[in-house]
Design a protein around this motif. Sequence first.
Motif, PDB file in Angstrom:
ATOM      1  N   ILE A  59      36.140  30.887  42.632  1.00 26.47           N
ATOM      2  CA  ILE A  59      35.753  32.163  42.033  1.00 26.47           C
ATOM      3  C   ILE A  59      34.232  32.293  41.986  1.00 26.47           C
ATOM      4  CG2 ILE A  59      35.698  33.470  39.858  1.00 26.47           C
ATOM      5  CD1 ILE A  59      38.590  32.393  39.370  1.00 26.47           C
ATOM      6  N   LEU A  79      41.426  35.154  39.116  1.00 23.64           N
ATOM      7  CA  LEU A  79      41.333  35.328  40.562  1.00 23.64           C
ATOM      8  C   LEU A  79      41.377  36.805  40.954  1.00 23.64           C
ATOM      9  CD1 LEU A  79      43.497  32.265  41.463  1.00 23.64           C
ATOM     10  CD2 LEU A  79      41.128  32.610  42.203  1.00 23.64           C
ATOM     11  N   ALA A  82      38.174  38.426  40.429  1.00 20.91           N
ATOM     12  CA  ALA A  82      37.212  38.046  41.468  1.00 20.91           C
ATOM     13  C   ALA A  82      37.497  38.760  42.789  1.00 20.91           C
ATOM     14  CB  ALA A  82      37.243  36.533  41.676  1.00 20.91           C
TER      15      ALA A  82
END
Length: 138
Positions: A59, A79, A82
Amino acid sequence: MDKDIKEVVASSYDALVLPGGVMNPDRLRTNDRVVAFVTGFFDESKPIAAICHGPWTLIETDELDGRKVTSYPSLKTDLENAGALWVDEEVVTDKGLVTSRTPKDLPAFCKKMIEEIAEGPHDQRGNEARKDGVHQLG
């Protein structure tokens, strides 16, 4: 461990494996040298494999936007924030990036990781893979 993060560069390695657990990835992602080292594997289009909480470190590289990944379920929101496309599958491969969820996925993770390492560099960000087709492990 046989080298300190201050002594290594991605160009010296064929691939990177980020193991899971909670504490190790949490410490790695806060170390700027580690993040730069991991980013170097993306820069060189080299295979990267991360399982369980290992993707936490990914990340921090800002390289996951639009990439399909999986991880331990508690990382899903991190996630997705990101820019990654998170899925619940035992192993996911996206242009040389291999991710898995938990230790029960290790057989599929290891098999796919070995395949990706054998293939060598991938065209992850528009970089060309080796043209001579020779990729050595080690």
